[in-house]
Structures are given as structure tokens and as C-alpha cells.
Design a protein around this motif. Sequence first.
Motif, PDB file in Angstrom:
ATOM      1  N   MET A  46       0.837  -1.192   0.000  1.00  0.00           N
ATOM      2  CA  MET A  46       0.000   0.000   0.000  1.00  0.00           C
ATOM      3  C   MET A  46       0.879   1.251   0.000  1.00  0.00           C
ATOM      4  SD  MET A  46      -2.934   1.181   2.756  1.00  0.00           S
ATOM      5  CE  MET A  46      -3.994  -0.215   2.367  1.00  0.00           C
ATOM      6  N   THR A  47       0.534   2.202  -0.844  1.00  0.00           N
ATOM      7  CA  THR A  47       1.291   3.446  -0.921  1.00  0.00           C
ATOM      8  C   THR A  47       1.081   4.264   0.353  1.00  0.00           C
ATOM      9  OG1 THR A  47       0.949   3.468  -3.306  1.00  0.00           O
ATOM     10  CG2 THR A  47       1.663   5.529  -2.280  1.00  0.00           C
ATOM     11  N   PRO A  48       2.142   4.784   0.973  1.00  0.00           N
ATOM     12  CA  PRO A  48       1.978   5.599   2.182  1.00  0.00           C
ATOM     13  C   PRO A  48       1.120   6.839   1.911  1.00  0.00           C
ATOM     14  CG  PRO A  48       4.266   4.969   1.864  1.00  0.00           C
ATOM     15  CD  PRO A  48       3.544   4.602   0.603  1.00  0.00           C
ATOM     16  N   PHE A  49       0.356   7.234   2.924  1.00  0.00           N
ATOM     17  CA  PHE A  49      -0.474   8.429   2.809  1.00  0.00           C
ATOM     18  C   PHE A  49      -0.614   9.081   4.180  1.00  0.00           C
ATOM     19  CE2 PHE A  49      -3.277   4.829   3.584  1.00  0.00           C
ATOM     20  CZ  PHE A  49      -4.096   5.275   4.613  1.00  0.00           C
ATOM     21  N   GLU A  50      -0.993  10.344   4.176  1.00  0.00           N
ATOM     22  CA  GLU A  50      -1.264  11.062   5.415  1.00  0.00           C
ATOM     23  C   GLU A  50      -2.657  10.702   5.922  1.00  0.00           C
ATOM     24  OE1 GLU A  50       0.433  15.407   5.615  1.00  0.00           O
ATOM     25  OE2 GLU A  50      -0.620  15.126   3.720  1.00  0.00           O
ATOM     26  N   PHE A  51      -2.786  10.588   7.239  1.00  0.00           N
ATOM     27  CA  PHE A  51      -4.097  10.440   7.863  1.00  0.00           C
ATOM     28  C   PHE A  51      -4.218  11.538   8.909  1.00  0.00           C
ATOM     29  CE2 PHE A  51      -7.278   8.848  10.802  1.00  0.00           C
ATOM     30  CZ  PHE A  51      -8.250   8.339   9.941  1.00  0.00           C
ATOM     31  N   LEU A  52      -5.064  12.531   8.631  1.00  0.00           N
ATOM     32  CA  LEU A  52      -5.159  13.716   9.474  1.00  0.00           C
ATOM     33  C   LEU A  52      -6.459  13.714  10.253  1.00  0.00           C
ATOM     34  CD1 LEU A  52      -3.791  16.353   6.944  1.00  0.00           C
ATOM     35  CD2 LEU A  52      -2.539  14.940   8.598  1.00  0.00           C
ATOM     36  N   LEU A  53      -6.412  14.254  11.463  1.00  0.00           N
ATOM     37  CA  LEU A  53      -7.554  14.235  12.373  1.00  0.00           C
ATOM     38  C   LEU A  53      -7.863  15.651  12.849  1.00  0.00           C
ATOM     39  CD1 LEU A  53      -9.437  12.108  13.724  1.00  0.00           C
ATOM     40  CD2 LEU A  53      -7.908  12.171  15.699  1.00  0.00           C
ATOM     41  N   PRO A  54      -8.556  16.452  12.037  1.00  0.00           N
ATOM     42  CA  PRO A  54      -8.887  17.818  12.446  1.00  0.00           C
ATOM     43  C   PRO A  54      -9.944  17.825  13.549  1.00  0.00           C
ATOM     44  CG  PRO A  54      -9.965  17.278  10.393  1.00  0.00           C
ATOM     45  CD  PRO A  54      -9.046  16.126  10.695  1.00  0.00           C
ATOM     46  N   TYR A  55      -9.994  18.946  14.278  1.00  0.00           N
ATOM     47  CA  TYR A  55     -10.905  19.060  15.410  1.00  0.00           C
ATOM     48  C   TYR A  55     -12.000  20.101  15.188  1.00  0.00           C
ATOM     49  CZ  TYR A  55      -8.318  15.825  18.304  1.00  0.00           C
ATOM     50  OH  TYR A  55      -7.737  14.682  18.805  1.00  0.00           O
ATOM     51  N   SER A  56     -12.174  20.541  13.957  1.00  0.00           N
ATOM     52  CA  SER A  56     -13.267  21.453  13.637  1.00  0.00           C
ATOM     53  C   SER A  56     -13.593  21.321  12.156  1.00  0.00           C
ATOM     54  CB  SER A  56     -12.905  22.896  13.962  1.00  0.00           C
ATOM     55  OG  SER A  56     -11.937  23.383  13.042  1.00  0.00           O
ATOM     56  N   LEU A  57     -14.789  21.767  11.792  1.00  0.00           N
ATOM     57  CA  LEU A  57     -15.182  21.728  10.389  1.00  0.00           C
ATOM     58  C   LEU A  57     -14.269  22.616   9.545  1.00  0.00           C
ATOM     59  CD1 LEU A  57     -17.118  20.965   8.086  1.00  0.00           C
ATOM     60  CD2 LEU A  57     -18.576  22.876   8.813  1.00  0.00           C
ATOM     61  N   ASP A  58     -13.986  23.812  10.024  1.00  0.00           N
ATOM     62  CA  ASP A  58     -13.129  24.721   9.267  1.00  0.00           C
ATOM     63  C   ASP A  58     -11.748  24.121   9.031  1.00  0.00           C
ATOM     64  OD1 ASP A  58     -15.123  26.585   9.056  1.00  0.00           O
ATOM     65  OD2 ASP A  58     -14.420  27.828  10.726  1.00  0.00           O
ATOM     66  N   GLU A  59     -11.205  23.470  10.063  1.00  0.00           N
ATOM     67  CA  GLU A  59      -9.895  22.849   9.904  1.00  0.00           C
ATOM     68  C   GLU A  59      -9.956  21.720   8.882  1.00  0.00           C
ATOM     69  OE1 GLU A  59      -6.382  20.623  12.524  1.00  0.00           O
ATOM     70  OE2 GLU A  59      -8.307  21.122  13.461  1.00  0.00           O
ATOM     71  N   ALA A  60     -11.021  20.930   8.943  1.00  0.00           N
ATOM     72  CA  ALA A  60     -11.171  19.835   7.986  1.00  0.00           C
ATOM     73  C   ALA A  60     -11.242  20.356   6.556  1.00  0.00           C
ATOM     74  CB  ALA A  60     -12.419  19.022   8.315  1.00  0.00           C
ATOM     75  N   LEU A  61     -12.006  21.409   6.349  1.00  0.00           N
ATOM     76  CA  LEU A  61     -12.132  21.977   5.008  1.00  0.00           C
ATOM     77  C   LEU A  61     -10.791  22.509   4.503  1.00  0.00           C
ATOM     78  CD1 LEU A  61     -15.535  23.864   5.401  1.00  0.00           C
ATOM     79  CD2 LEU A  61     -15.113  21.792   4.060  1.00  0.00           C
ATOM     80  N   SER A  62     -10.002  23.064   5.415  1.00  0.00           N
ATOM     81  CA  SER A  62      -8.715  23.627   5.004  1.00  0.00           C
ATOM     82  C   SER A  62      -7.726  22.555   4.561  1.00  0.00           C
ATOM     83  CB  SER A  62      -8.109  24.450   6.148  1.00  0.00           C
ATOM     84  OG  SER A  62      -7.615  23.602   7.184  1.00  0.00           O
ATOM     85  N   LEU A  63      -7.959  21.324   4.978  1.00  0.00           N
ATOM     86  CA  LEU A  63      -7.043  20.222   4.648  1.00  0.00           C
ATOM     87  C   LEU A  63      -7.403  19.515   3.346  1.00  0.00           C
ATOM     88  CD1 LEU A  63      -6.698  18.712   8.231  1.00  0.00           C
ATOM     89  CD2 LEU A  63      -5.008  20.093   7.001  1.00  0.00           C
ATOM     90  N   LEU A  64      -8.561  19.844   2.794  1.00  0.00           N
ATOM     91  CA  LEU A  64      -8.964  19.259   1.516  1.00  0.00           C
ATOM     92  C   LEU A  64      -8.314  20.024   0.371  1.00  0.00           C
ATOM     93  CD1 LEU A  64     -12.763  18.695   2.263  1.00  0.00           C
ATOM     94  CD2 LEU A  64     -10.899  17.027   2.442  1.00  0.00           C
ATOM     95  N   ASP A  65      -8.211  19.379  -0.769  1.00  0.00           N
ATOM     96  CA  ASP A  65      -7.539  19.993  -1.912  1.00  0.00           C
ATOM     97  C   ASP A  65      -8.472  19.950  -3.121  1.00  0.00           C
ATOM     98  OD1 ASP A  65      -5.965  20.659  -4.113  1.00  0.00           O
ATOM     99  OD2 ASP A  65      -4.161  19.754  -3.250  1.00  0.00           O
ATOM    100  N   PRO A  66      -8.914  21.115  -3.618  1.00  0.00           N
ATOM    101  CA  PRO A  66      -9.860  21.115  -4.738  1.00  0.00           C
ATOM    102  C   PRO A  66      -9.286  20.557  -6.031  1.00  0.00           C
ATOM    103  CG  PRO A  66      -9.043  23.333  -4.322  1.00  0.00           C
ATOM    104  CD  PRO A  66      -8.550  22.472  -3.201  1.00  0.00           C
ATOM    105  N   GLU A  67      -7.952  20.439  -6.118  1.00  0.00           N
ATOM    106  CA  GLU A  67      -7.311  19.994  -7.352  1.00  0.00           C
ATOM    107  C   GLU A  67      -6.840  18.540  -7.316  1.00  0.00           C
ATOM    108  OE1 GLU A  67      -7.471  22.018  -9.807  1.00  0.00           O
ATOM    109  OE2 GLU A  67      -8.213  23.669  -8.581  1.00  0.00           O
TER     110      GLU A  67
END
Length: 289
Positions: free
Chosen positions: A1-22
Amino acid sequence: MTPFEFLLPYSLDEALSLLDPEDPNVRPVGGGTAVMLMMKAGVLRPTRLVSLQRIGDQHARIARQADGSLRIGGMARLADIEAHPAVREGWPMLAHALRGVANPRVRAVATIGGNLSHADPHMDMPPVMAALDATVVISGPQGVREVPAATLCTGYYETVVRRDELITELRVPPQAGPGAYLKLTTRAAHDWPALGLAVVLGLQGERVTHARIFTGAATDCPTPLRNAQTILEQRGLSAPVLREAAEAAVAEAPLVADSHGSAAYKRQLLRVALPRAVQIALNRNRSHA
């Protein structure tokens, strides 16, 4: 399996900031049921997964509002929605449909937001929410917008939700009348359906004031059967009219073949399912009268 980041934000705004539209390999994770299946199948090799488990309990709330509508947080689990007293009392069609989704283990972790965002055409909730005339609330960096559940899915595994957005809430108006979701499978009852059919009827005595009929599984996305709806609204619910409505549905639905059956097979399923779904809805209505 290819390594990947697994992030655990603590707010909706933080979660949205970690997404990438591209980047299609950056994905949010609600319950994780669909994402894990895609990873196991090798069709998704993520570079980053953004878990939504800690963004706040307010995003999983289920409550009836003062105006009689139902609000469901995007992180609400399917099992919690099905078991909620308000849902069972006011939206029995939704509660009943949820009992047939996958299995108890999946329903215990899968979220309604993730279920709808995934847009697998075989899923049960998209046509059910469309027939119930629900509104989907979508949050992103540009703010909040609302779309009808009937227009959420745009094609095979495609929705109007952008890569940097999340479904944060559903708003379901009071169930307008008797309804039923009929799920026809080729194997076990909890399997992916070959055809799903959601029907909600507005009744005034014996007259149909309005009808909402959506098919799923046999089409690339939930599809309204408008000609069938019009026939019921204009001509009622007699057995000959139901057969006529079923033939109209077969003629207008863009049914597609897949591993669950040919297009011809699904046309026959729809021909049988529409009168049956209407009758189930009417029987439930009489039993609660």
C-alpha cells in the motif's frame, strides 16, 4: 500500500482547510466504509485522508425542528437515524429504508453525508432522500450552499459536491404522505439492489394531489419518473392506472445494464415494482390511520 497522510482535524473549518480542490487523491473520511472498499479494490490510492470523526458532535445531531422538518447532521450514522424516535414517527419511509442498507456493522459506522457524497448509483439513500424532497447543505471555503437531494447526483459516482466541500446537513420536510422504498436484489435482501424505487404520495381522500417517484440502481443516478407521476396525479390509483403508470416509467427511465442484470431485466423489475411500491405505501397509510 502506498503511504499516505491520515489527518484528524478538530473542527469543520480545519477539515475543510485540509482538503484539496485539485487533488482527487485527497479524500474526507466519515465512517470510512466506502473509502476502505475502494482502497482494497485498488481504485483509490490516497495521498491524504482527512478524518471527520472529531469535528464536533453538533455535526451528528438528529432533531425535529419547530417547523416540523427534520435536520440530520452530515456525520449522523445510519443506524442512529433509523433508531431515532422522531424519524420513526414522522418519516417512517426513511426509517424502513435504512433497515435494508448493507448490514448492521456498516450502518453502525457509515454516515449519511458520506453515503450521499459517494454517489454509488446502487445506494439506497439517494433516491429515498430525493423522493422525500430533502435539501442537502454543503459547506466549503466559499461558504454554505443548499441543493435539492434530487439534483445532488449528476452521474455515475458524481455529485455537485466539490473536492474542497463537505455535506454537513440534510433538511427533510414533513413526509408529505404515504411512502415506500422498494429494493429488489438478485441475492440477499441486504445486497446492492438491481432496482430501487422510492415513492411518496400526497393524498386528499382517494385523489393523488402530487407524487414523487424516483428510481435508483438501474440508472446512473436517482431519476424522477415524471410521466408516471403525472398519470397518478391525473387519473388516480386504480389497478389499470397503476399498470399504465408502470409502462410509462419503463418507457422514460434510462435503465442501464450491470452485473445485477440486463436493461431488459430491469425494465421488467420496474414494471412490477411501481404498482407494488404504491400499494405498500397505501397499506402502510391505512395501518396508521
